[in-house]
Design a protein around this motif. Structure first.
Motif, short mmCIF file in Angstrom:
data_model
loop_
_atom_site.label_atom_id
_atom_site.label_comp_id
_atom_site.label_asym_id
_atom_site.label_seq_id
_atom_site.Cartn_x
_atom_site.Cartn_y
_atom_site.Cartn_z
N ASN A 30 0.84 -1.19 0.00
CA ASN A 30 0.00 0.00 0.00
C ASN A 30 0.87 1.24 0.00
O ASN A 30 2.03 1.21 0.44
N SER A 66 0.28 5.35 1.23
CA SER A 66 -0.59 6.35 1.84
C SER A 66 -0.07 7.73 1.47
O SER A 66 1.14 7.93 1.34
N ASP A 104 4.31 1.31 1.96
CA ASP A 104 4.13 0.21 2.90
C ASP A 104 3.98 0.74 4.34
O ASP A 104 4.81 0.47 5.21
N PRO A 105 2.92 1.53 4.59
CA PRO A 105 2.76 2.15 5.91
C PRO A 105 2.53 1.11 7.01
O PRO A 105 1.60 0.32 6.96
N LYS A 106 3.43 1.14 7.99
CA LYS A 106 3.27 0.29 9.17
C LYS A 106 4.19 0.79 10.28
O LYS A 106 5.15 1.50 10.03
N TYR A 128 5.65 4.37 10.70
CA TYR A 128 5.48 5.01 9.40
C TYR A 128 4.08 4.81 8.84
O TYR A 128 3.89 4.38 7.71
N THR A 129 3.08 5.11 9.65
CA THR A 129 1.69 5.15 9.20
C THR A 129 1.26 6.61 9.21
O THR A 129 1.92 7.46 9.83
N ASP A 159 -1.23 7.84 10.80
CA ASP A 159 -1.53 8.22 12.18
C ASP A 159 -0.26 8.46 13.00
O ASP A 159 -0.19 9.44 13.74
#
Length: 183
Positions: A95, A97, A153-155, A158-159, A161
């Motif tokens: 993904n 974002s 690769d938001p997680k 590193y999202t 939010d």
């Protein structure tokens, strides 16, 4: 390069190099003329200082990719890099974002405190956002008071939010302008 001129062979080579101890660039062109037996007849070496040309090219390359006010990616380069993020994400089933950040009531800062203070605020917020950059996080200054952040690769940290929370935490403290004002 090998040229033939009136039964003579001429070899020509050109290279560019930077002086080891200085940031001085040189272009070197070597021309050697040979007779029919391959014996060198004449040698000509031309050395030119091309430092000014190289620096101008570096400046043009910088302007093509970076915003001059903040040092962040500019809009065009961000769009290009975001496109690469999207292509890679599609291939790797990941993904991407995108987050937009703008300064509320920025016009009031420019109109009430002046353009210099407005630019300084944009730069200071740009420095805050620049700290969020990584291989998977692109940060750009789109225009005026608008920034855009792309996250591959938001997680974890590193999202959208997590990045929002970092920005929000920093914005609880004022920015101090060179004229002594606080924003």
């Amino acid at each position: 390069n090998l040229l033939f001129l009136e039964n003579k062979k001429i070899r020509n080579a050109t290279c560019e190099c930077m002086h080891q101890n200085k940031r001085t660039w040189y272009s070197m062109n070597v021309t050697v003329e040979y007779d029919e037996e391959g014996t060198p007849l004449q040698k000509l070496l031309c050395i030119s200082d091309i430092t000014k040309f190289k620096r101008q090219n570096e400046e043009l390359a910088y302007l093509a990719y970076y915003d001059t006010l903040t040092g962040l990616y500019n809009r065009n380069y961000f769009v290009k890099l975001l496109g690469e993020f999207l292509r890679n994400a599609k291939e790797e089933n990941q993904n991407v974002s995108v987050m937009v950040v703008d300064i509320d009531d920025f016009r009031r800062v420019n109109d009430g405190m002046g353009l210099v203070v407005g630019d300084e605020l944009v730069q200071q917020l740009g420095n805050v956002l620049k700290e969020l950059s990584s291989a998977n996080v692109l940060v750009s200054h789109i225009n005026s008071d608008i920034y855009c952040i792309g996250i591959y690769d938001p997680k974890g940290d590193y999202t959208v939010d997590a990045i929002y929370q970092k920005i929000k935490a920093r914005l609880k403290r004022p920015f101090f302008m060179s004229d002594g004002s606080e924003i």
